[in-house]
Scaffold this active site. Structure first.
Site, PDB file in Angstrom:
ATOM      1  N   ARG A 129      -4.088  -5.940   5.870  1.00 46.23           N
ATOM      2  CA  ARG A 129      -4.979  -6.597   5.907  1.00 46.23           C
ATOM      3  C   ARG A 129      -6.416  -6.148   6.032  1.00 46.23           C
ATOM      4  O   ARG A 129      -7.624  -6.151   5.904  1.00 46.23           O
ATOM      5  CB  ARG A 129      -4.791  -7.192   7.777  1.00 46.23           C
ATOM      6  N   LYS A 143       6.285   2.871  11.498  1.00 43.26           N
ATOM      7  CA  LYS A 143       5.594   3.301  12.532  1.00 43.26           C
ATOM      8  C   LYS A 143       4.219   3.136  13.059  1.00 43.26           C
ATOM      9  O   LYS A 143       3.623   3.116  14.321  1.00 43.26           O
ATOM     10  CB  LYS A 143       5.699   5.026  13.076  1.00 43.26           C
ATOM     11  N   LYS A 144       3.635   2.383  12.093  1.00 41.49           N
ATOM     12  CA  LYS A 144       1.975   1.790  12.394  1.00 41.49           C
ATOM     13  C   LYS A 144       2.525   0.899  13.132  1.00 41.49           C
ATOM     14  O   LYS A 144       1.754   0.251  14.598  1.00 41.49           O
ATOM     15  CB  LYS A 144       1.398   1.603  11.052  1.00 41.49           C
ATOM     16  N   HIS A 194       3.991   1.377   2.420  1.00 41.92           N
ATOM     17  CA  HIS A 194       5.373   0.993   1.705  1.00 41.92           C
ATOM     18  C   HIS A 194       5.907   1.623   0.748  1.00 41.92           C
ATOM     19  O   HIS A 194       6.895   1.642   0.912  1.00 41.92           O
ATOM     20  CB  HIS A 194       4.734   0.035   1.251  1.00 41.92           C
ATOM     21  N   GLN A 200       7.231  -3.322  16.565  1.00 38.92           N
ATOM     22  CA  GLN A 200       8.333  -3.749  15.548  1.00 38.92           C
ATOM     23  C   GLN A 200       8.899  -2.983  15.260  1.00 38.92           C
ATOM     24  O   GLN A 200      10.203  -3.454  16.050  1.00 38.92           O
ATOM     25  CB  GLN A 200       7.244  -4.262  14.925  1.00 38.92           C
ATOM     26  N   HIS A 260       0.896  -0.930  -0.016  1.00 37.66           N
ATOM     27  CA  HIS A 260      -0.014  -0.085  -0.283  1.00 37.66           C
ATOM     28  C   HIS A 260       1.227   1.025  -0.194  1.00 37.66           C
ATOM     29  O   HIS A 260       1.649   0.735   0.267  1.00 37.66           O
ATOM     30  CB  HIS A 260      -0.804   0.111   0.949  1.00 37.66           C
TER      31      HIS A 260
END
Length: 290
Positions: free
Chosen positions: A191, A152-153, A35, A157, A32
């Site tokens: 997703r 950052k979403k 990225h 992680q 999306h």
């Protein structure tokens, strides 16, 4: 197609050998605009821009969506080419894992076993292991600055990976890209495509709930540690009443994702609100720095 689409580690290293300073964006595909923004951000940081597309089995629990996760290589390559990506590394599973992966990276529990790690046990072991392997593939022959970009979403992680790079003394700079959002505020995610039309209209409520929690946390700045759990429970109840199944909506310190202390309440800019909740069969995550 990008300048090069390669499927083996040998082909990747050959493609990168003429360059000194790769900028690397690891992905699982089904791309999306978030990225692509990372690719564009990385472009001026090095002399070659690389993106990987690999759905990593190690970070999926048995009940999760590994088998159904969308594989859209041709469309992804077209989008990466438009964003200026030079090399796409799309290995088959046997290329990265030619034998059972007995050696794995175990991140520290204080960061990796909370929030996402609590609700997805072993997730960050899988993430760290594949990222370490991808770093070895992409940066093994680099001679100059090395940059790896993460959104950052996936707030926790990128923190886990940043700490991994620091503790292993890896000569890689981790660059965090801002969360990209749809016009209504929904954080872009691979997703999101799982959502029905009705669910997509409802999905923005997660970001709205986090904004409300952030507002309440700022209002309670002087007594936040005492009020935190009540504010979080209130936010979760409100989302559940709309038909969601929330895992967590929480206020944490940006530095280490631990609950805020009394002295943190005087500096709310050091905090972040994070949330994860299931809408129908789709689990969404989001966060907001405050």
């Amino acid at each position: 197609m990008p300048k090069k689409l390669v499927h083996t580690i040998e082909e990747l290293r050959a493609a990168l050998r003429p360059y000194d300073s790769p900028s690397f964006v690891p992905t699982m595909g089904n791309l999306h605009d978030g990225h692509l923004d990372l690719v564009r951000t990385g472009k001026p940081l090095g002399d070659v821009t690389v993106s990987s597309i690999f759905v990593n089995r190690l970070q999926f629990a048995p009940h999760e969506d590994f088998d159904t996760y969308p594989r859209t290589l041709q469309a992804d390559c077209a989008r990466l080419e438009q964003a200026g990506c030079d090399v796409v590394f799309a290995p088959p599973e046997k290329e990265l894992y030619p034998e059972p992966q007995g050696y794995k990276i175990q991140p520290p529990a204080d960061l990796a076993d909370i929030l996402e790690g609590h609700f997805r046990p072993g997730f960050f072991i899988g993430v760290c292991t594949v990222v370490m392997k991808l770093f070895q593939c992409v940066f093994s022959e680099a001679k100059g600055p090395r940059h790896a970009l993460f959104g950052k979403k996936d707030y926790q992680q990128q923190m886990v990976i940043r700490r991994m790079v620091r503790q292993f003394g890896m000569p890689i700079e981790i660059v965090a890209g801002e969360t990209q959002r749809a016009a209504d505020g929904l954080a872009l995610s691979s997703r999101n495509g799982y959502l029905s039309e009705t669910e997509r209209a409802e999905a923005v409520q997660l970001s709205l709930a986090l904004r409300g929690l952030a507002r309440d946390a700022l209002s309670a700045a002087g007594s936040l540690p005492e009020k935190r759990e009540a504010l979080e429970a209130q936010a979760m109840r409100a989302l559940a009443l709309r038909g969601w199944q929330p895992d967590y909506l929480t206020v944490r310190r940006r530095a280490d994702l631990q609950p805020p202390r009394a002295d943190d309440a005087q500096t709310p800019q050091s905090l972040v609100v994070l949330g994860a909740a299931r809408l129908g069969r789709t689990r969404l995550i989001d966060n907001l720095e405050i």
